[in-house]
Design a protein around this motif. Structure first.
Motif, PDB file in Angstrom:
ATOM      1  N   PHE A  55      73.123  17.038 -31.276  1.00  0.00           N
ATOM      2  CA  PHE A  55      73.329  18.131 -32.207  1.00  0.00           C
ATOM      3  C   PHE A  55      72.803  19.454 -31.646  1.00  0.00           C
ATOM      4  CE2 PHE A  55      73.048  14.266 -34.876  1.00  0.00           C
ATOM      5  CZ  PHE A  55      74.382  14.247 -35.257  1.00  0.00           C
ATOM      6  N   SER A  56      71.982  19.378 -30.598  1.00  0.00           N
ATOM      7  CA  SER A  56      71.476  20.614 -30.003  1.00  0.00           C
ATOM      8  C   SER A  56      72.422  21.160 -28.932  1.00  0.00           C
ATOM      9  CB  SER A  56      70.085  20.399 -29.415  1.00  0.00           C
ATOM     10  OG  SER A  56      70.115  19.350 -28.468  1.00  0.00           O
ATOM     11  N   GLN A  57      73.384  20.344 -28.500  1.00  0.00           N
ATOM     12  CA  GLN A  57      74.390  20.831 -27.559  1.00  0.00           C
ATOM     13  C   GLN A  57      75.749  20.870 -28.242  1.00  0.00           C
ATOM     14  OE1 GLN A  57      72.363  18.196 -25.471  1.00  0.00           O
ATOM     15  NE2 GLN A  57      71.146  20.033 -25.187  1.00  0.00           N
ATOM     16  N   LEU A  58      76.403  21.994 -28.150  1.00  0.00           N
ATOM     17  CA  LEU A  58      77.742  22.106 -28.703  1.00  0.00           C
ATOM     18  C   LEU A  58      78.744  21.525 -27.714  1.00  0.00           C
ATOM     19  CD1 LEU A  58      77.483  25.782 -29.997  1.00  0.00           C
ATOM     20  CD2 LEU A  58      77.356  23.685 -31.351  1.00  0.00           C
ATOM     21  N   ALA A  93      82.907   6.987 -27.130  1.00  0.00           N
ATOM     22  CA  ALA A  93      84.189   7.435 -27.682  1.00  0.00           C
ATOM     23  C   ALA A  93      84.383   8.942 -27.578  1.00  0.00           C
ATOM     24  CB  ALA A  93      84.293   6.998 -29.144  1.00  0.00           C
ATOM     25  N   HIS A  94      83.300   9.678 -27.401  1.00  0.00           N
ATOM     26  CA  HIS A  94      83.409  11.140 -27.443  1.00  0.00           C
ATOM     27  C   HIS A  94      82.783  11.786 -26.219  1.00  0.00           C
ATOM     28  CE1 HIS A  94      84.700  10.653 -31.590  1.00  0.00           C
ATOM     29  NE2 HIS A  94      83.650   9.874 -31.778  1.00  0.00           N
ATOM     30  N   ALA A 146      79.253  18.621 -22.323  1.00  0.00           N
ATOM     31  CA  ALA A 146      78.959  17.854 -23.533  1.00  0.00           C
ATOM     32  C   ALA A 146      80.231  17.540 -24.307  1.00  0.00           C
ATOM     33  CB  ALA A 146      77.983  18.630 -24.416  1.00  0.00           C
ATOM     34  N   GLY A 147      80.287  16.318 -24.839  1.00  0.00           N
ATOM     35  CA  GLY A 147      81.349  15.933 -25.758  1.00  0.00           C
ATOM     36  C   GLY A 147      80.900  16.169 -27.184  1.00  0.00           C
ATOM     37  N   ASN A 148      81.542  15.488 -28.134  1.00  0.00           N
ATOM     38  CA  ASN A 148      81.168  15.716 -29.535  1.00  0.00           C
ATOM     39  C   ASN A 148      80.665  14.462 -30.235  1.00  0.00           C
ATOM     40  OD1 ASN A 148      83.528  14.337 -29.745  1.00  0.00           O
ATOM     41  ND2 ASN A 148      84.665  15.905 -30.869  1.00  0.00           N
ATOM     42  N   GLY A 149      80.140  13.498 -29.462  1.00  0.00           N
ATOM     43  CA  GLY A 149      79.536  12.315 -30.070  1.00  0.00           C
ATOM     44  C   GLY A 149      78.050  12.293 -29.797  1.00  0.00           C
TER      45      GLY A 149
END
Length: 165
Positions: A55-58, A93-94, A146-149
């Motif tokens: 959550f700290s990396q977009l 997965a992300h 970074a991904g989004n998982g």
């Protein structure tokens, strides 16, 4: 050669990126992400470098680490013989992306490899050829995106330049 068991062996975090590659082990509690062991020792206590989406990396933010400068003037490092070998682990997965560049000290970076998305829950070996005009110094740069998982990450271990270099 760097197995990351003690330090980064002269590999340096770039200062113009968004976050860092971190030394870690699989025995670190409560992370719930990354490989079950490192590649070198095949044990949870073995070290590797890692980025994880959190959550700290977009999504899309980058972490970059670069090799020491390699001299093409070294007569043993011929243009088409030199290479780099490494192991990577990209599972989830992300997952974002892993991009490897060759960066001459005076010119623009050249992409050697671009991996995006889930590559499987195991360490995979990759070998890349380093090309050049024979007298340019250069670095190799590993860029993790970074991904989004929140539990997905990218790990690297056992970075080795061929003996010719």
């Amino acid at each position: 050669y760097c197995d990351f068991e003690f330090d980064l062996c002269g590999w340096k975090q770039d200062e113009n990126d968004d976050f860092d590659w971190n030394l870690r082990t699989s025995s670190t509690p409560k992370l719930g992400t990354g490989p079950a062991t490192d590649h070198t020792l095949q044990e949870p206590s073995g070290h590797y470098i890692f980025i994880k989406s959190s959550f700290s990396q977009l999504p899309g933010q980058k972490a970059r680490i670069s090799s020491p400068v390699l001299s093409r003037r070294n007569k043993n490092c011929k243009v088409h013989e030199g290479g780099i070998f490494f192991y990577y682990h990209m599972y989830g997965a992300h997952i974002g992306s892993l991009i490897i560049y060759q960066r001459p000290t005076l010119k623009h970076e050249r992409i050697l490899l671009n991996l995006t998305g889930n590559q499987g829950n195991f360490w995979q070996r990759k070998e890349l050829t380093l090309a050049g005009n024979g007298n340019e110094d250069f670095q190799v740069v590993f860029e993790g995106i970074a991904g989004n998982g929140p539990k997905d990450g990218i790990a690297l271990d056992d970075l080795t330049f061929s003996k010719d270099c």
